[in-house]
Every structure is written in structure tokens, then in C-alpha cells.
Write a protein that holds these residues in place. Structure first.
Motif, PDB file in Angstrom:
ATOM      1  N   CYS A  15      26.559 -11.805  29.645  1.00 24.28           N
ATOM      2  CA  CYS A  15      27.021 -12.707  30.705  1.00 24.28           C
ATOM      3  C   CYS A  15      28.539 -12.720  30.770  1.00 24.28           C
ATOM      4  O   CYS A  15      29.214 -12.652  29.736  1.00 24.28           O
ATOM      5  N   GLU A  16      29.051 -12.845  31.990  1.00 17.49           N
ATOM      6  CA  GLU A  16      30.490 -13.015  32.150  1.00 17.49           C
ATOM      7  C   GLU A  16      30.915 -14.434  31.797  1.00 17.49           C
ATOM      8  O   GLU A  16      32.002 -14.656  31.253  1.00 17.49           O
ATOM      9  N   LEU A  17      30.048 -15.398  32.113  1.00 15.30           N
ATOM     10  CA  LEU A  17      30.374 -16.808  31.893  1.00 15.30           C
ATOM     11  C   LEU A  17      29.159 -17.529  31.347  1.00 15.30           C
ATOM     12  O   LEU A  17      28.031 -17.339  31.839  1.00 15.30           O
ATOM     13  N   ILE A  18      29.370 -18.368  30.348  1.00 12.75           N
ATOM     14  CA  ILE A  18      28.352 -19.310  29.881  1.00 12.75           C
ATOM     15  C   ILE A  18      28.950 -20.709  29.985  1.00 12.75           C
ATOM     16  O   ILE A  18      30.028 -20.982  29.437  1.00 12.75           O
ATOM     17  N   VAL A  19      28.277 -21.584  30.713  1.00 11.99           N
ATOM     18  CA  VAL A  19      28.627 -23.005  30.759  1.00 11.99           C
ATOM     19  C   VAL A  19      27.697 -23.700  29.772  1.00 11.99           C
ATOM     20  O   VAL A  19      26.474 -23.684  29.947  1.00 11.99           O
TER      21      VAL A  19
END
Length: 276
Positions: A200-204
Motif C-alpha cells: 500500500c502507498e498509504l495506511i490510515v
């Protein structure tokens, strides 16, 4: 087909980054709550995320929310929104669904039925508590992957510790492999639960405390120290931390690693799309 040409980014904006009680706590006079009480950067409404352009059709009403907590009305006003097309729901705890009643009333007055997506077991919980909501909200099961424009959206059950379970959502543009994840309420994920968070590019990720002092079996959300361990394992390009309690002081420098940040209300990102 011109899938590559039709790829559109989704723009996300944090409308709330607080935990279940928000900040300030009414009963608390700690330094963080007092700073928040004066209108400072630690003031946090309950966690909610706004997505613009998920369908990729450049329509002004192409807006989606993740969750609908009890601060929904104030968050909508702050974002300048009068209507919402749909909401994705992570689980049936009050801080994530308390605004559904207000949304249903808005749908009633505008005569525009809303659409709420959630796993069927979450829908069953919500309708069991509020059986009249489906007069103005159409509930659709999200147990199978959903397709919105170029985005494939899938969810999976995650361990929520002492508070039972929640769901996380993965957003992916299949033709490029670009993916990002929203996981607001989880702790102690096993290997199968972490797998959709890879590549993933981003994990929130939700992290209520910096280092939570309570016994593990009483807890329900990762702390920041544990999130940093997860970061080393999953290696996303960026990790944004949300679901923050009054233990987190946004005026303090925690010396977080590069690419890791505490989310704040109004924070935006543009994700995916054609990137030459």
C-alpha cells in the motif's frame, strides 16, 4: 478500453481524527484538553474521512464518507457539505454510526435516499438498533468487493480487542496496483488480517495512545509504538495516524519516522490516478 486514461485520483480529507470520546473530554483538565478547549490544534471531533472523486466523474456530488459518527452535522457544516451520496461503515459502535439518525433526517427532508455500504453483520447490528433507518437509507452489503469508477473497494474483519470487531477498507486501482487502506479501529492483527494492508502507498491507522499503559486484554486500538512496529513490517510509503485520544499532544514533537504523521482535521491527500 482506455483504462489508463480514465484513472482518476481520489482526494481524501480528514473531517475528524478523535477517538470515541473526542477531545477535549468534558471531565478532563489535562494540558491537551485545555489546549483543545481554547480552540487549539488538539481539538478533535470523532474520526470520519471524506472522499471526493471516488467515481471519477468530476461531479460536484461525487462525495463519500467513511463512517458517520455523532459529530456528523458539525463536520458536514465545517466541510461546506449539504448532501452526501454514500457512506462506508467500518462497524456499529456509536462513535462510527451515531450520525446516521441525523443523516436519515436530512435524506427525509431532501427526499434523496442515502446509500450506506457495510458488511452484512454490521448492517444487521445497525438495523437491529434503529429499524426505521432504512426508510431513508438504503443499506447495501459490502461483503464482496465493490467497484466505484476505477477503484475496487474491499473490506475485511479486523480484531478490535476488548471491543470485539471492526472492518478495514482497501481501495485499489487494479490496472496500476495503487492501493491504500483505512483501518481506524484495530489491535493485534494476525497475519491474515495484515495481508490486505501489504503493498500500500498509504495506511490510515487508529492509534489512541502513544504508549497505552493498560493491560492488553482490556485494550481495543493500537498505540503509536505498536503502529511503528507494524510500519516496519508492512512498509507503506506513508502512514497517517487517526482515532487519537487526549494522550496525543499535537503540539509535541514525537520524532516520528519519515512518512508517519498524526492526521489533523482538514488534512488532505490526493491518491492514485494517472501519475506521469
Amino acid at each position: 478500453m482506455n483504462d489508463q486514461q480514465n484513472l482518476s485520483p481520489v482526494n481524501i480529507q480528514f473531517l475528524g481524527t478523535g477517538d470515541s470520546m473526542g477531545v477535549p473530554r468534558v471531565y478532563c483538565n489535562c494540558a491537551v484538553c485545555e489546549e483543545a478547549r481554547s480552540g487549539g490544534v488538539n481539538r478533535r471531533l470523532r474520526s470520519m474521512l471524506l472522499l471526493k472523486g471516488l467515481d471519477g466523474d468530476n461531479r460536484a456530488d461525487d462525495v463519500t464518507l467513511i463512517d458517520c459518527g455523532p459529530d456528523w452535522g458539525r463536520q458536514m457544516e465545517a466541510a461546506g457539505l449539504r448532501r452526501i451520496r454514500r457512506i462506508l461503515i467500518t462497524h456499529a459502535h456509536f462513535d462510527h454510526i451515531g450520525g446516521l439518525i441525523e443523516w436519515a433526517d436530512a435524506c427525509r427532508w431532501t427526499k434523496e435516499k442515502g446509500i450506506a455500504y457495510a458488511p452484512q453483520e454490521v448492517i444487521d447490528e445497525i438495523k437491529g438498533r434503529f429499524p426505521w433507518l432504512d426508510r431513508w437509507i438504503e443499506f447495501r452489503a459490502a461483503d464482496e468487493p465493490l467497484q466505484f469508477g476505477s477503484w475496487t473497494v474491499s473490506c475485511w474483519r479486523v480484531y478490535h480487542g476488548h471491543n470485539g470487531y471492526a472492518y478495514a477498507y482497501r481501495f485499489e486501482q487494479k490496472s496500476t496496483g495503487y492501493a491504500w487502506v483505512y483501518c481506524s479501529d484495530s489491535i493485534g492483527l494476525d497475519e491474515s488480517q495484515k495481508r490486505p494492508m501489504m503493498n500500500c502507498e498509504l495506511i490510515v491507522l487508529g492509534t489512541s495512545f502513544y504508549k497505552e499503559p493498560y493491560p492488553f486484554h482490556t485494550r481495543s486500538v493500537y498505540d503509536v509504538k505498536e503502529a511503528l512496529e507494524l510500519l516496519l513490517e508492512l512498509q507503506p510509503a506513508e502512514m497517517l495516524l487517526t482515532h487519537l485520544s487526549h494522550d496525543i499532544d499535537s503540539t509535541r514533537n514525537y520524532e516520528l519516522p519519515a512518512g508517519v504523521h498524526f492526521a489533523s482535521s482538514g488534512l488532505e491527500r490526493s491518491l492514485g490516478g494517472n501519475r506521469a
